[in-house]
Design an enzyme around this catalytic site. Structure first.
Site, mmCIF file in Angstrom:
data_model
loop_
_atom_site.group_PDB
_atom_site.id
_atom_site.type_symbol
_atom_site.label_atom_id
_atom_site.label_comp_id
_atom_site.label_asym_id
_atom_site.label_seq_id
_atom_site.Cartn_x
_atom_site.Cartn_y
_atom_site.Cartn_z
ATOM 1 C CE1 TYR A 111 -4.091 -2.549 0.442
ATOM 2 C CE2 TYR A 111 -2.383 -2.940 2.346
ATOM 3 C CZ TYR A 111 -3.228 -3.113 1.453
ATOM 4 O OH TYR A 111 -4.226 -4.561 0.984
ATOM 5 C CG HIS A 130 -9.975 -2.341 -4.774
ATOM 6 N ND1 HIS A 130 -10.040 -2.232 -2.855
ATOM 7 C CD2 HIS A 130 -10.804 -2.921 -4.892
ATOM 8 C CE1 HIS A 130 -11.474 -2.479 -3.325
ATOM 9 N NE2 HIS A 130 -12.276 -2.996 -4.342
HETATM 10 C C1 DQA Z 1 -7.480 -2.969 -0.602
HETATM 11 C C2 DQA Z 1 -7.010 -4.265 -1.183
HETATM 12 C C3 DQA Z 1 -8.537 -5.258 0.424
HETATM 13 O O1 DQA Z 1 -8.532 -6.149 -0.275
HETATM 14 C C4 DQA Z 1 -8.076 -4.959 1.471
HETATM 15 O O2 DQA Z 1 -8.820 -5.636 2.484
HETATM 16 C C5 DQA Z 1 -7.292 -3.391 1.912
HETATM 17 C C6 DQA Z 1 -7.203 -2.769 1.092
HETATM 18 C C7 DQA Z 1 -6.953 -1.609 -0.994
HETATM 19 O O3 DQA Z 1 -7.198 -0.483 -1.325
HETATM 20 O O4 DQA Z 1 -5.897 -2.100 -2.159
HETATM 21 O O5 DQA Z 1 -7.640 -3.213 3.082
HETATM 22 O O6 DQA Z 1 -8.856 -2.192 -0.374
#
Ligand code: DQA
Length: 140
Positions: A22, A99
């Site tokens: 992230y 995402h």
């Molecule tokens: C997310 C992807 C999801 O699978 C995960 O549970 C997250 C972050 C993303 O921003 O890539 O918490 O939403």
């Protein structure tokens, strides 16, 4: 144009959790970048994060008549929350699902979103720019 940027469960830890996935920018820094981008494009933004499903449901209900669109990263709720799915379907405000990571290149359970069918569209895999691209989709 008024856009609500909603972030769900665990996203307050962005910049501190799983940095390889992230990135190292905090949610606050990402929100600031999104707000600045929106301002430059003549749009207004508001931000809300919660780890609680019901609070996110209420935020979606409350967006009706207040915002022109919602940018929504529901975190893991994406994959199983029928309550959030129904909340999105219940309001007329268009929602763009976001995402940061490419969920299709990760664990199997992340490949399914129960939200996508009731969203206007989806942006994923571009880190913080997923939010910017989602914002841009409202401005085109
Ligand atoms: C997310 C992807 C999801 O699978 C995960 O549970 C997250 C972050 C993303 O921003 O890539 O918490 O939403």
């Amino acid at each position: 144009m008024k856009i609500l940027v909603l972030n769900g469960v665990n996203l307050a830890l962005t910049g501190r959790r799983e940095r390889g996935v992230y990135g190292s920018e905090t949610l606050e820094e990402i929100n600031k970048a999104v707000a600045a981008y929106a301002k430059a494009r003549g749009a207004e933004t508001a931000f809300f994060q919660s780890d609680l499903e019901g609070e996110l449901v209420r935020a979606i209900h409350g967006a009706q008549g207040m915002y022109d669109g919602i940018i929504f990263n529901a975190g893991a709720f994406t994959h199983y929350s029928y309550a959030l799915r129904d909340a999105i379907a219940a309001v007329e405000v268009p929602v763009v699902e976001v995402h940061m990571s490419n969920v299709h290149a990760r664990e199997e359970f992340r490949r399914n979103s129960v939200l996508t069918p009731v969203c206007r569209g989806e942006v994923l895999g571009f880190g913080k720019n997923s939010y910017i691209l989602a914002l841009e989709s409202f401005l085109l």
